[in-house]
Design a protein around this motif. Structure first.
Motif, PDB file in Angstrom:
ATOM      1  N   UNK A 139      42.625 102.359  29.472  1.00  0.00           N
ATOM      2  CA  UNK A 139      42.900 102.053  28.068  1.00  0.00           C
ATOM      3  C   UNK A 139      44.353 101.626  27.920  1.00  0.00           C
ATOM      4  N   UNK A 140      44.533 100.460  27.335  1.00  0.00           N
ATOM      5  CA  UNK A 140      45.876  99.922  27.103  1.00  0.00           C
ATOM      6  C   UNK A 140      46.309 100.261  25.676  1.00  0.00           C
ATOM      7  N   UNK A 141      47.492 100.845  25.516  1.00  0.00           N
ATOM      8  CA  UNK A 141      47.958 101.128  24.156  1.00  0.00           C
ATOM      9  C   UNK A 141      49.086 100.187  23.762  1.00  0.00           C
ATOM     10  N   UNK A 142      49.270  99.129  24.565  1.00  0.00           N
ATOM     11  CA  UNK A 142      50.373  98.192  24.314  1.00  0.00           C
ATOM     12  C   UNK A 142      50.210  97.482  22.968  1.00  0.00           C
ATOM     13  N   UNK A 143      51.300  97.405  22.228  1.00  0.00           N
ATOM     14  CA  UNK A 143      51.311  96.576  21.018  1.00  0.00           C
ATOM     15  C   UNK A 143      52.202  95.386  21.322  1.00  0.00           C
ATOM     16  N   UNK A 144      51.642  94.207  21.293  1.00  0.00           N
ATOM     17  CA  UNK A 144      52.421  93.005  21.647  1.00  0.00           C
ATOM     18  C   UNK A 144      53.087  92.441  20.414  1.00  0.00           C
ATOM     19  N   UNK A 182      53.540 110.815  17.794  1.00  0.00           N
ATOM     20  CA  UNK A 182      54.415 109.786  17.228  1.00  0.00           C
ATOM     21  C   UNK A 182      54.452 108.642  18.230  1.00  0.00           C
ATOM     22  N   UNK A 183      53.877 107.527  17.822  1.00  0.00           N
ATOM     23  CA  UNK A 183      53.760 106.384  18.717  1.00  0.00           C
ATOM     24  C   UNK A 183      54.779 105.328  18.271  1.00  0.00           C
ATOM     25  N   UNK A 184      54.370 104.358  17.456  1.00  0.00           N
ATOM     26  CA  UNK A 184      55.338 103.376  16.948  1.00  0.00           C
ATOM     27  C   UNK A 184      56.205 103.982  15.844  1.00  0.00           C
ATOM     28  N   UNK A 185      55.692 105.008  15.159  1.00  0.00           N
ATOM     29  CA  UNK A 185      56.409 105.640  14.062  1.00  0.00           C
ATOM     30  C   UNK A 185      56.030 105.069  12.699  1.00  0.00           C
ATOM     31  N   UNK A 220      57.843 103.714  22.891  1.00  0.00           N
ATOM     32  CA  UNK A 220      57.026 102.871  22.014  1.00  0.00           C
ATOM     33  C   UNK A 220      57.544 102.820  20.581  1.00  0.00           C
ATOM     34  N   UNK A 221      58.532 103.636  20.278  1.00  0.00           N
ATOM     35  CA  UNK A 221      58.974 103.762  18.894  1.00  0.00           C
ATOM     36  C   UNK A 221      59.542 102.450  18.339  1.00  0.00           C
ATOM     37  N   UNK A 222      59.041 102.041  17.179  1.00  0.00           N
ATOM     38  CA  UNK A 222      59.498 100.811  16.532  1.00  0.00           C
ATOM     39  C   UNK A 222      60.355 101.131  15.318  1.00  0.00           C
TER      40      UNK A 222
END
Ligand code: IMP
Ligand code: MG
Length: 200
Positions: free
Chosen positions: A195-200, A121-124, A153-155
């Motif tokens: 590896x970047x998993x960032x969501x901008x 479960x990342x951003x959701x 990271x959960x949005x």
């Protein structure tokens, strides 16, 4: 069949052996820790549902395959399983927010106890879309089991009933999880360098 071949399949290769072949991956959760936690989760889920109300496990392809396979073999109740496929990252490590159902369930879930099994479960976004869709089909109950969760990271808020491990905001591979379809067969969870998993 050769005895040696059977022995080779029965025993897991050492994490150290895999590490030597995949030096770009740093172990985050070793295979013994992983197996112990999966066993705990499986036994807990089996106790919670009981043999009279076993859940239909719904695996989200492709990442949940390894987890689902190990999890259900720690659940001594009559289990059925099915799969959905949802587009998320593709070859990228960023989520687009656009979620698409690529493969639907083969079976009806009306009146059934459904347990969605996810790798991470990342951003959701993926799970919230899937849960919304499954809820419209009137299951008797709908719960979520995820092996990994990145809380930072959960949005979108997603109710998680069973979680294996909370992990830091780093891109991980192994035990079903991939980077561009690679590393799914690693028996541990590792961090992929650079590896970047960032969501901008
Ligand atoms: P979400 O919609 O952002 O929660 O993303 C969920 C999906 O993204 C998962 O089912 C994975 O397929 C993929 N994903 C998220 N984080 C990672 C990671 O660290 N490694 C590999 N795949 C990931
Ligand atoms: Mg993936």
């Amino acid at each position: 069949m050769e005895t040696a071949l059977i022995a080779c399949h029965a025993e897991q290769m050492d994490d150290a052996l895999w590490q030597a072949r995949f030096p770009e991956v740093q172990v985050l959760i070793d295979s013994a820790t992983l197996q112990a936690r999966v066993r705990e989760l499986g036994e807990q889920i089996a106790r919670d549902y009981g043999a009279d109300n076993p859940p239909l496990l719904v695996g989200v392809l492709k990442g949940s395959l390894v987890f689902l396979a190990d999890l259900m073999r720690c659940m001594p109740i009559p289990i059925s399983y099915d799969f959905v496929a949802i587009s998320s990252y593709g070859m990228e490590t960023r989520t687009s927010g656009v979620v698409r159902l690529l493969k639907d369930l083969d079976t009806s879930i009306a009146g059934r106890h459904v347990l969605v099994v996810e790798d991470i479960l990342d951003t959701g976004l993926t799970l919230s879309y899937l849960l919304e869709l499954l809820r419209t089909r009137n299951p008797a109950s709908l719960k979520v089991c995820t092996l990994l969760r990145k809380p930072s990271r959960q949005k979108v808020a997603v109710p998680v009933d069973y979680c294996g491990f909370d992990i830091p905001d780093q891109f991980v591979v192994g035990y079903g999880l991939d980077y561009a379809e690679r590393y799914r067969n690693l028996p541990f969870i590792g961090i992929l360098a650079g590896i970047e998993s960032e969501v901008k």
